[in-house]
Design a protein around this motif. Sequence first.
Motif, PDB file in Angstrom:
ATOM      1  N   MET A   1      26.724  -9.422 -27.823  1.00  0.00           N
ATOM      2  CA  MET A   1      26.678  -8.370 -26.826  1.00  0.00           C
ATOM      3  C   MET A   1      26.622  -9.010 -25.442  1.00  0.00           C
ATOM      4  SD  MET A   1      23.999  -5.196 -26.416  1.00  0.00           S
ATOM      5  CE  MET A   1      22.539  -6.148 -26.119  1.00  0.00           C
TER       6      MET A   1
ATOM      7  N   ARG B   1      20.116  -3.298 -28.186  1.00  0.00           N
ATOM      8  CA  ARG B   1      20.968  -3.522 -29.360  1.00  0.00           C
ATOM      9  C   ARG B   1      21.285  -2.188 -30.035  1.00  0.00           C
ATOM     10  NH1 ARG B   1      23.873  -7.502 -30.298  1.00  0.00           N
ATOM     11  NH2 ARG B   1      22.212  -8.900 -29.755  1.00  0.00           N
ATOM     12  N   ILE B   2      20.225  -1.402 -30.336  1.00  0.00           N
ATOM     13  CA  ILE B   2      20.391  -0.131 -31.043  1.00  0.00           C
ATOM     14  C   ILE B   2      19.521   0.928 -30.374  1.00  0.00           C
ATOM     15  CG2 ILE B   2      20.044   1.093 -33.235  1.00  0.00           C
ATOM     16  CD1 ILE B   2      20.377  -1.615 -34.649  1.00  0.00           C
TER      17      ILE B   2
ATOM     18  N   ASN C   1      18.425   4.871 -31.296  1.00  0.00           N
ATOM     19  CA  ASN C   1      18.453   6.001 -32.217  1.00  0.00           C
ATOM     20  C   ASN C   1      17.572   7.103 -31.650  1.00  0.00           C
ATOM     21  OD1 ASN C   1      20.125   4.984 -34.292  1.00  0.00           O
ATOM     22  ND2 ASN C   1      18.422   3.846 -35.148  1.00  0.00           N
TER      23      ASN C   1
ATOM     24  N   ASN D   1      23.974  -2.334 -21.288  1.00  0.00           N
ATOM     25  CA  ASN D   1      24.874  -2.423 -22.436  1.00  0.00           C
ATOM     26  C   ASN D   1      24.129  -2.016 -23.695  1.00  0.00           C
ATOM     27  OD1 ASN D   1      27.255  -3.719 -21.208  1.00  0.00           O
ATOM     28  ND2 ASN D   1      25.801  -5.343 -20.766  1.00  0.00           N
ATOM     29  N   SER D   2      24.891  -1.527 -24.662  1.00  0.00           N
ATOM     30  CA  SER D   2      24.312  -1.164 -25.949  1.00  0.00           C
ATOM     31  C   SER D   2      25.366  -1.361 -27.028  1.00  0.00           C
ATOM     32  CB  SER D   2      23.853   0.287 -25.922  1.00  0.00           C
ATOM     33  OG  SER D   2      22.966   0.534 -26.973  1.00  0.00           O
ATOM     34  N   ASP D   3      24.944  -1.875 -28.179  1.00  0.00           N
ATOM     35  CA  ASP D   3      25.876  -2.045 -29.294  1.00  0.00           C
ATOM     36  C   ASP D   3      26.070  -0.746 -30.058  1.00  0.00           C
ATOM     37  OD1 ASP D   3      26.534  -4.688 -28.900  1.00  0.00           O
ATOM     38  OD2 ASP D   3      25.092  -5.471 -30.341  1.00  0.00           O
ATOM     39  N   THR D   4      24.980  -0.119 -30.460  1.00  0.00           N
ATOM     40  CA  THR D   4      25.059   1.068 -31.302  1.00  0.00           C
ATOM     41  C   THR D   4      24.158   2.157 -30.736  1.00  0.00           C
ATOM     42  OG1 THR D   4      25.386  -0.321 -33.241  1.00  0.00           O
ATOM     43  CG2 THR D   4      24.728   1.949 -33.646  1.00  0.00           C
ATOM     44  N   VAL D   5      24.715   3.363 -30.582  1.00  0.00           N
ATOM     45  CA  VAL D   5      23.951   4.507 -30.106  1.00  0.00           C
ATOM     46  C   VAL D   5      24.174   5.655 -31.077  1.00  0.00           C
ATOM     47  CG1 VAL D   5      23.622   6.177 -28.233  1.00  0.00           C
ATOM     48  CG2 VAL D   5      24.196   3.805 -27.699  1.00  0.00           C
ATOM     49  N   SER D   6      23.083   6.244 -31.552  1.00  0.00           N
ATOM     50  CA  SER D   6      23.146   7.375 -32.470  1.00  0.00           C
ATOM     51  C   SER D   6      22.123   8.405 -32.023  1.00  0.00           C
ATOM     52  CB  SER D   6      22.839   6.921 -33.901  1.00  0.00           C
ATOM     53  OG  SER D   6      22.775   8.034 -34.761  1.00  0.00           O
TER      54      SER D   6
END
Length: 126
Positions: A1, A28-29, A31, A103-108
């Motif tokens: 990242m 990183r993540i 949620n 920055n972010s890798d995964t967003v849910s």
Amino acid sequence: MLQRSSVVNTMKVTSASFASTIQLGDSRIINGFSRALAVQREADMFYGKEGNFSNYPLFSEPIPLLPITERLTITTHNPLPIIKVNTISILAMSSSAILHVGNSDTVSLEARVKHIRQLFHTEDEQ
């Protein structure tokens, strides 16, 4: 990242609630999950068994996530490793909302709300 510095000069958030996230900097993540029963009644009556999410299929149904089938081409040019924001002003964030500078890798994020109206019946309606 990719790692960059996040700089925010001024930020004012009046209200952030119910699984809302304020994130300055890389992650990183992320949620976010929120669920609610919104009951609207003509009279203040409580039956003692309110709030059981398992009584409503809405809260257990899987959310279909369709695969991305389009071909993506991304070209990025970041001459300076810094994200600069002058002013952020937010009145309210709620129900799994996100304010993210970085920055972010995964967003849910997921918010499920069941609205219920319990109104009195008139004799004409019965």
